[in-house]
Scaffold this active site. Structure first.
Site, short mmCIF file in Angstrom:
data_model
loop_
_atom_site.label_atom_id
_atom_site.label_comp_id
_atom_site.label_asym_id
_atom_site.label_seq_id
_atom_site.Cartn_x
_atom_site.Cartn_y
_atom_site.Cartn_z
N ASP A 78 -37.78 -27.48 53.61
CA ASP A 78 -37.26 -26.65 54.69
C ASP A 78 -37.84 -27.16 56.02
OD1 ASP A 78 -36.05 -23.72 55.19
OD2 ASP A 78 -37.72 -24.13 56.55
N ASP A 101 -28.39 -26.27 63.77
CA ASP A 101 -27.96 -24.98 64.30
C ASP A 101 -26.46 -24.80 64.46
OD1 ASP A 101 -30.39 -23.81 64.38
OD2 ASP A 101 -30.84 -24.35 66.45
N LYS A 105 -22.45 -18.54 67.76
CA LYS A 105 -22.13 -17.16 68.14
C LYS A 105 -23.41 -16.40 68.50
CE LYS A 105 -17.91 -16.78 65.52
NZ LYS A 105 -17.40 -16.61 64.18
N ASP A 137 -23.46 -30.55 68.87
CA ASP A 137 -22.01 -30.50 69.04
C ASP A 137 -21.62 -29.26 69.85
OD1 ASP A 137 -23.02 -29.62 66.23
OD2 ASP A 137 -21.41 -28.22 66.77
C1 SAM Z 1 -24.98 -29.52 60.65
S1 SAM Z 1 -25.76 -30.48 59.42
C2 SAM Z 1 -26.27 -31.94 60.31
C3 SAM Z 1 -26.60 -33.08 59.38
C4 SAM Z 1 -26.96 -34.40 60.04
N1 SAM Z 1 -28.17 -34.28 60.85
C5 SAM Z 1 -25.82 -34.93 60.86
O1 SAM Z 1 -25.93 -34.90 62.09
O2 SAM Z 1 -24.82 -35.37 60.25
C6 SAM Z 1 -27.31 -29.63 59.19
C7 SAM Z 1 -28.09 -30.11 57.99
O3 SAM Z 1 -29.31 -29.36 57.97
C8 SAM Z 1 -29.55 -28.92 56.66
N2 SAM Z 1 -30.34 -27.68 56.76
C9 SAM Z 1 -29.89 -26.46 57.06
N3 SAM Z 1 -30.92 -25.59 57.10
C10 SAM Z 1 -32.03 -26.30 56.80
C11 SAM Z 1 -33.40 -25.96 56.67
N4 SAM Z 1 -33.84 -24.71 56.86
N5 SAM Z 1 -34.29 -26.93 56.35
C12 SAM Z 1 -33.85 -28.22 56.15
N6 SAM Z 1 -32.56 -28.60 56.27
C13 SAM Z 1 -31.67 -27.64 56.59
C14 SAM Z 1 -28.19 -28.72 56.04
O4 SAM Z 1 -28.26 -28.80 54.63
C15 SAM Z 1 -27.40 -29.85 56.67
O5 SAM Z 1 -27.44 -31.02 55.88
#
Ligand code: SAM
Length: 198
Positions: A78, A101, A105, A137
């Site tokens: 995490d 993130d 919203k 984004d």
């Molecule tokens: C919107 S994606 C962006 C992925 C990548 N950085 C990209 O730009 O293509 C967010 C990523 O963060 C991971 N994620 C979400 N919450 C997380 C957390 N608490 N700890 C670690 N990873 C997390 C999700 O599984 C996802 O793969």
């Protein structure tokens, strides 16, 4: 190899037993395009790529094996745990936090990762002179992030610190650009410690 760090309280060795010229950390690495490319470009560095989604990490692991990349370490962790206690202080040269993130919203604000507290934890991880690289984004986040980053006078904007990877677009960046969105990047450097005046 994937190291499972969820539910553990250890402090890991970020060098992975090597003597790397630098350590890069891709937090929430998603499908891994940045981490895989960093590992290929910089075989003398260690690249730590973390995510909570095991399936994604497994697919990255297969790609790394097929490409013969031995300097990429996959961590199921995490983001908050990694920043808070799973890694030692001042151990990372460059942190990448790209398109985190997905909570634009206002009612989801509470779920957002990037807060004053979280940035402080990332600063803890950086070596003096280390770089924090972020992208989004959702352009309105930029103003929020700049306000947060300004609370850390030890951080100075340093766009040149990511010039070497300006050509790499993560899977999410590609997706958002295809949908017509801008995906701006920010880079801030942790000031090297001031000279000892003692
Ligand atoms: C919107 S994606 C962006 C992925 C990548 N950085 C990209 O730009 O293509 C967010 C990523 O963060 C991971 N994620 C979400 N919450 C997380 C957390 N608490 N700890 C670690 N990873 C997390 C999700 O599984 C996802 O793969």
């Amino acid at each position: 190899m994937i190291e499972i760090l969820t539910g553990t309280y250890q402090v890991i060795d970020p060098t992975r037993g090597r003597a790397p010229s630098a350590i890069e950390l891709d937090m929430g690495c998603g499908k891994g395009r940045l981490a895989l490319e960093l590992a290929r470009r910089y075989p003398d560095r260690v690249v730590l790529a973390s995510d909570v989604m095991l399936g994604r990490l497994r697919r990255i692991d297969r790609k790394a094996t097929n490409r013969g990349l031995t300097n990429l370490a996959l961590l199921r962790a995490d983001n908050l745990d990694l920043a808070s206690y799973l890694l030692p202080h001042a151990c990372i040269d460059r942190i990448h936090l790209l398109c985190p993130d997905p909570w634009p919203k206002e009612r989801h604000r509470i779920k957002r990762l990037v807060t004053t507290d979280f940035v402080g934890r990332l600063v803890r991880l950086l070596k003096p002179g280390g770089v924090l690289h972020m992208s989004t984004d959702h352009v309105p986040y930029l103003a929020d992030w700049r306000r947060i980053l300004a609370l850390y006078p030890c951080l100075r904007e340093a766009a040149a610190a990511i010039a070497d990877i300006a050509d790499i677009q993560t899977e999410f960046e590609v997706q958002w650009r295809a949908a017509g969105k801008d995906v701006p990047h920010l880079a801030f450097r942790l000031e090297p410690r001031p000279p000892d005046r003692g």
